[in-house]
Design an enzyme around this catalytic site. Structure first.
Site, mmCIF file in Angstrom:
data_model
loop_
_atom_site.group_PDB
_atom_site.id
_atom_site.type_symbol
_atom_site.label_atom_id
_atom_site.label_comp_id
_atom_site.label_asym_id
_atom_site.label_seq_id
_atom_site.Cartn_x
_atom_site.Cartn_y
_atom_site.Cartn_z
ATOM 1 N N GLU A 149 -1.924 -1.155 -5.714
ATOM 2 C CA GLU A 149 -3.171 -0.589 -6.225
ATOM 3 C C GLU A 149 -2.947 0.033 -7.601
ATOM 4 O O GLU A 149 -1.903 0.639 -7.855
ATOM 5 C CB GLU A 149 -3.687 0.479 -5.265
ATOM 6 N N ASP B 125 -3.027 1.404 6.849
ATOM 7 C CA ASP B 125 -2.263 1.050 5.653
ATOM 8 C C ASP B 125 -1.917 -0.440 5.621
ATOM 9 O O ASP B 125 -1.872 -1.059 4.553
ATOM 10 C CB ASP B 125 -0.987 1.887 5.570
ATOM 11 N N ASP C 195 0.855 -1.184 0.000
ATOM 12 C CA ASP C 195 0.000 0.000 0.000
ATOM 13 C C ASP C 195 0.891 1.234 0.000
ATOM 14 O O ASP C 195 1.618 1.481 0.970
ATOM 15 C CB ASP C 195 -0.912 0.011 1.228
#
Length: 219
Positions: A110, A188, A26
């Site tokens: 992501e 996170d 992340d």
């Protein structure tokens, strides 16, 4: 003409993302990244550190007469200062990418709209982090090592519980994930776990729905 480099390993086509060989990442602005096994890489902020000196050099440049030798020297000083920041950032990106690839065969992140984010209020911080350049380097290093980099849908990675799949609404200021199932993680870290499961084809939401159906049948 074809050229074969013996130092570059052939691509491993049999690498498939699984929960065991996948590391979720992340990326953020509080830390550069947090992994699904809760390792944190601090964000160096090279531009922020050099910003005061860059502004001073830019002011000195603006005072120089156009076409003068002093202006030319001042332009070189400004360019050299910016190049130093860029080189520091790139070196950090290379070292971080290599470190990640030593952790796992599959790196998941992501699929962020970095260009869109760079136009937001956080533009300076996002540009300083250099996510786009980092992902390019990570993909190149992974390809040469025969590993995989997987981009997953970012929607809800911070909101979903990585243990049970339930939605736990949070605003940006909420830095801790606490769920009614008992899960308690840094925000996170929770997101990185969700990213890992999505890349491995193991969405927590599907796992939790199976568990719910199993409980319903037992009743």
């Amino acid at each position: 003409m074809s050229l074969e480099d013996k130092t570059v390993p052939s691509l491993k086509t049999d690498v498939t993302p699984t929960p065991d060989n996948t590391l979720g990442v992340d990326m953020g602005l509080k830390s550069f990244l947090v992994t699904s096994d809760n390792q944190t890489v601090k964000i160096p902020q090279y531009y922020r550190q050099a910003e005061r000196r860059l502004k001073r050099l830019q002011r000195q440049l603006s005072r120089k007469k156009k076409g003068s030798n002093r202006r030319k020297k001042s332009i070189k000083r400004v360019a050299k200062a910016h190049l130093k920041v860029a080189n520091q950032r790139k070196d950090f990106h290379y070292k971080t990418a290599i470190w990640l690839l030593h952790q796992s065969q599959v790196i998941a992140h992501e699929n962020l709209n970095i260009k869109g984010l760079a136009k937001s209020m956080l533009a300076k911080s996002i540009t300083d982090a250099g996510w786009g350049q980092f992902l390019q380097i990570l993909n190149a290093k992974a390809a040469s090592a025969g590993y995989l980099v997987v981009a997953v849908n970012p929607n809800g990675t911070s909101q979903e519980c990585s243990d049970c799949g339930a939605t736990v609404p949070k605003v940006l200021a909420d830095r801790w994930h606490s769920c009614q199932c008992g899960a308690s993680y840094d925000r996170d870290h929770n997101a990185a776990r969700n990213i890992k499961y999505r890349a491995a084809g193991h969405p927590v939401l599907l796992q939790s729905s199976v568990n719910v159906r199993g409980v319903a049948r037992s009743r």
